[in-house]
Write a protein that holds these residues in place. Structure first.
Motif, PDB file in Angstrom:
ATOM      1  N   GLU A   1       2.729  11.030  10.551  1.00  0.00           N
ATOM      2  CA  GLU A   1       1.978   9.806  10.245  1.00  0.00           C
ATOM      3  C   GLU A   1       2.427   8.613  11.093  1.00  0.00           C
TER       4      GLU A   1
ATOM      5  N   GLU B   1       0.847  -1.176   0.000  1.00  0.00           N
ATOM      6  CA  GLU B   1       0.000   0.000   0.000  1.00  0.00           C
ATOM      7  C   GLU B   1       0.892   1.239   0.000  1.00  0.00           C
ATOM      8  N   THR B   2       0.610   2.152  -0.886  1.00  0.00           N
ATOM      9  CA  THR B   2       1.337   3.409  -0.960  1.00  0.00           C
ATOM     10  C   THR B   2       0.744   4.398   0.033  1.00  0.00           C
ATOM     11  N   VAL B   3       1.610   5.031   0.806  1.00  0.00           N
ATOM     12  CA  VAL B   3       1.174   6.032   1.780  1.00  0.00           C
ATOM     13  C   VAL B   3       1.934   7.316   1.500  1.00  0.00           C
ATOM     14  N   ARG B   4       1.224   8.401   1.324  1.00  0.00           N
ATOM     15  CA  ARG B   4       1.860   9.703   1.107  1.00  0.00           C
ATOM     16  C   ARG B   4       2.168  10.310   2.470  1.00  0.00           C
TER      17      ARG B   4
END
Length: 91
Positions: A39, A1-4
């Motif tokens: 985050e 999963e890509t997380v910015r």
């Protein structure tokens, strides 16, 4: 999963390197920190644009791109991330 990631966080811990790795002698002494990103992740990075006496645990910082190394007149410039104290608080 890509997380910015926002690139903002706070100083979790820090130290000032006075005996530095080969190739970084011209930058000594310089601060490095464990930075807790907003985050959640914790990462290690060099701090810049700050005085050692002004650094505090919990201080807000932001990620910036800076030159890390110059391998000479015919070499490659190496860029990476560092953190500096936040210049403009988020609205």
């Amino acid at each position: 999963e890509t997380v910015r990631l926002s690139g903002r966080g706070e100083i979790y811990s820090f130290s000032v390197l006075r005996q530095v790795p080969d190739g970084f002698e011209d930058q000594a002494p310089y601060p490095v920190a464990l930075v807790r990103l907003a985050e959640g992740p914790l990462l290690t990075a060099q701090l810049t644009d700050c005085a050692e006496a002004d650094l505090t645990i919990g201080q807000p910082v932001e990620m910036i791109t800076r030159r890390l190394k110059d391998s000479g007149p015919d070499g490659v410039l190496v860029y990476g991330y560092k953190f500096r104290p936040v210049l403009t608080p988020e609205a």
